[in-house]
Design a protein around this motif. Structure first.
Motif, PDB file in Angstrom:
ATOM      1  N   ARG A  46      41.854  24.057  88.163  1.00 19.46           N
ATOM      2  CA  ARG A  46      40.721  23.471  88.873  1.00 19.46           C
ATOM      3  C   ARG A  46      39.787  22.724  87.928  1.00 19.46           C
ATOM      4  NH1 ARG A  46      38.427  28.909  90.168  1.00 19.46           N
ATOM      5  NH2 ARG A  46      39.079  28.977  88.025  1.00 19.46           N
ATOM      6  N   SER A  47      38.775  22.107  88.475  1.00 18.93           N
ATOM      7  CA  SER A  47      37.814  21.359  87.654  1.00 18.93           C
ATOM      8  C   SER A  47      37.100  22.277  86.667  1.00 18.93           C
ATOM      9  CB  SER A  47      36.811  20.620  88.527  1.00 18.93           C
ATOM     10  OG  SER A  47      36.102  21.517  89.356  1.00 18.93           O
ATOM     11  N   LEU A  48      36.838  23.504  87.066  1.00 16.09           N
ATOM     12  CA  LEU A  48      36.220  24.465  86.158  1.00 16.09           C
ATOM     13  C   LEU A  48      37.147  24.743  84.968  1.00 16.09           C
ATOM     14  CD1 LEU A  48      33.801  26.289  85.622  1.00 16.09           C
ATOM     15  CD2 LEU A  48      34.953  28.059  86.957  1.00 16.09           C
ATOM     16  N   ASP A  49      38.445  24.772  85.232  1.00 16.31           N
ATOM     17  CA  ASP A  49      39.426  24.969  84.160  1.00 16.31           C
ATOM     18  C   ASP A  49      39.432  23.771  83.214  1.00 16.31           C
ATOM     19  OD1 ASP A  49      40.254  27.431  85.295  1.00 16.31           O
ATOM     20  OD2 ASP A  49      41.548  26.339  86.677  1.00 16.31           O
ATOM     21  N   PHE A  50      39.284  22.580  83.782  1.00 14.66           N
ATOM     22  CA  PHE A  50      39.216  21.385  82.935  1.00 14.66           C
ATOM     23  C   PHE A  50      37.988  21.484  82.026  1.00 14.66           C
ATOM     24  CE2 PHE A  50      37.828  17.224  81.693  1.00 14.66           C
ATOM     25  CZ  PHE A  50      39.006  16.644  81.232  1.00 14.66           C
ATOM     26  N   SER A  51      36.877  21.928  82.580  1.00 11.43           N
ATOM     27  CA  SER A  51      35.660  22.075  81.778  1.00 11.43           C
ATOM     28  C   SER A  51      35.874  23.061  80.638  1.00 11.43           C
ATOM     29  CB  SER A  51      34.499  22.542  82.654  1.00 11.43           C
ATOM     30  OG  SER A  51      34.203  21.575  83.628  1.00 11.43           O
ATOM     31  N   GLU A  52      36.533  24.175  80.932  1.00 10.93           N
ATOM     32  CA  GLU A  52      36.830  25.164  79.901  1.00 10.93           C
ATOM     33  C   GLU A  52      37.733  24.570  78.828  1.00 10.93           C
ATOM     34  OE1 GLU A  52      37.254  28.528  77.568  1.00 10.93           O
ATOM     35  OE2 GLU A  52      35.775  28.145  79.136  1.00 10.93           O
ATOM     36  N   LEU A  53      38.728  23.816  79.244  1.00  9.14           N
ATOM     37  CA  LEU A  53      39.629  23.162  78.300  1.00  9.14           C
ATOM     38  C   LEU A  53      38.869  22.167  77.428  1.00  9.14           C
ATOM     39  CD1 LEU A  53      42.423  22.524  77.141  1.00  9.14           C
ATOM     40  CD2 LEU A  53      42.805  21.030  79.126  1.00  9.14           C
TER      41      LEU A  53
ATOM     42  N   GLY B 292      36.841   9.322  86.028  1.00  7.79           N
ATOM     43  CA  GLY B 292      38.104   9.589  85.344  1.00  7.79           C
ATOM     44  C   GLY B 292      38.693  10.927  85.740  1.00  7.79           C
ATOM     45  N   LEU B 293      37.834  11.886  85.994  1.00  5.56           N
ATOM     46  CA  LEU B 293      38.306  13.219  86.381  1.00  5.56           C
ATOM     47  C   LEU B 293      38.921  13.232  87.767  1.00  5.56           C
ATOM     48  CD1 LEU B 293      35.415  15.480  85.061  1.00  5.56           C
ATOM     49  CD2 LEU B 293      37.616  14.995  83.997  1.00  5.56           C
ATOM     50  N   ARG B 294      38.443  12.404  88.648  1.00  3.15           N
ATOM     51  CA  ARG B 294      38.976  12.366  90.016  1.00  3.15           C
ATOM     52  C   ARG B 294      40.406  11.860  90.062  1.00  3.15           C
ATOM     53  NH1 ARG B 294      34.278   9.385  91.319  1.00  3.15           N
ATOM     54  NH2 ARG B 294      32.559  10.839  91.267  1.00  3.15           N
ATOM     55  N   GLN B 295      40.836  11.189  89.024  1.00  2.48           N
ATOM     56  CA  GLN B 295      42.169  10.585  89.027  1.00  2.48           C
ATOM     57  C   GLN B 295      43.232  11.485  88.418  1.00  2.48           C
ATOM     58  OE1 GLN B 295      41.776   6.766  87.180  1.00  2.48           O
ATOM     59  NE2 GLN B 295      40.214   6.091  88.607  1.00  2.48           N
ATOM     60  N   ILE B 296      42.857  12.626  87.879  1.00  2.00           N
ATOM     61  CA  ILE B 296      43.853  13.485  87.261  1.00  2.00           C
ATOM     62  C   ILE B 296      44.439  14.438  88.295  1.00  2.00           C
ATOM     63  CG2 ILE B 296      42.935  13.323  84.918  1.00  2.00           C
ATOM     64  CD1 ILE B 296      41.616  16.018  85.298  1.00  2.00           C
ATOM     65  N   THR B 297      45.756  14.420  88.397  1.00  2.00           N
ATOM     66  CA  THR B 297      46.425  15.276  89.371  1.00  2.00           C
ATOM     67  C   THR B 297      47.583  16.060  88.762  1.00  2.00           C
ATOM     68  OG1 THR B 297      47.865  13.459  90.051  1.00  2.00           O
ATOM     69  CG2 THR B 297      45.836  13.776  91.318  1.00  2.00           C
TER      70      THR B 297
ATOM     71  N   ALA C 246      53.969  18.508  86.665  1.00  2.00           N
ATOM     72  CA  ALA C 246      53.531  19.511  87.637  1.00  2.00           C
ATOM     73  C   ALA C 246      52.126  19.179  88.139  1.00  2.00           C
ATOM     74  CB  ALA C 246      53.551  20.909  87.002  1.00  2.00           C
ATOM     75  N   GLN C 247      51.935  19.351  89.434  1.00  2.00           N
ATOM     76  CA  GLN C 247      50.649  19.080  90.068  1.00  2.00           C
ATOM     77  C   GLN C 247      49.646  20.184  89.731  1.00  2.00           C
ATOM     78  OE1 GLN C 247      49.857  16.293  92.187  1.00  2.00           O
ATOM     79  NE2 GLN C 247      51.736  15.600  91.190  1.00  2.00           N
ATOM     80  N   LEU C 248      48.426  19.787  89.396  1.00  2.00           N
ATOM     81  CA  LEU C 248      47.387  20.748  89.047  1.00  2.00           C
ATOM     82  C   LEU C 248      47.098  21.700  90.199  1.00  2.00           C
ATOM     83  CD1 LEU C 248      44.925  18.416  87.106  1.00  2.00           C
ATOM     84  CD2 LEU C 248      46.712  19.910  86.168  1.00  2.00           C
ATOM     85  N   ALA C 249      47.095  21.188  91.412  1.00  2.00           N
ATOM     86  CA  ALA C 249      46.828  22.025  92.587  1.00  2.00           C
ATOM     87  C   ALA C 249      47.894  23.109  92.731  1.00  2.00           C
ATOM     88  CB  ALA C 249      46.761  21.170  93.844  1.00  2.00           C
ATOM     89  N   ASP C 250      49.128  22.776  92.378  1.00  3.65           N
ATOM     90  CA  ASP C 250      50.223  23.735  92.513  1.00  3.65           C
ATOM     91  C   ASP C 250      50.135  24.867  91.497  1.00  3.65           C
ATOM     92  OD1 ASP C 250      51.205  22.154  94.552  1.00  3.65           O
ATOM     93  OD2 ASP C 250      52.777  21.231  93.332  1.00  3.65           O
TER      94      ASP C 250
END
Length: 83
Positions: A38-45, A63-68, A30-34
């Protein structure tokens, strides 16, 4: 270093989404955008993972720019812990 297994990473990711009233789909493709991850969620994770392993994770912005997808997030966090 203690590591968080992939299934626990997925569980933590679901908790981050649940805090916003969102649900983590079963499909790791599943696509993260869908799903509204968001990046803030990645930070929380990442912070939750750091709390579990009691160490700071080191990753670069490139590395973060490549995660979808969900799988990309789980793969990246698994790789970072192994480094």
């Amino acid at each position: 270093m203690t590591t968080v297994p992939r299934d626990r990473l997925r569980e933590l990711m679901g908790e981050v989404l649940a805090a916003q009233g969102k649900t983590l789909p079963d499909n790791d493709d599943a696509q993260l955008a869908d799903i509204g991850f968001r990046s803030l969620d990645f930070s929380e994770l990442a912070l939750r993972v750091e709390d579990e392993i009691d160490e700071e994770l080191n990753f670069d912005a490139a590395g973060l720019r490549q995660i979808t997808t969900i799988a990309h997030v789980l793969d990246l966090l698994t790789e970072i812990q192994a480094a």
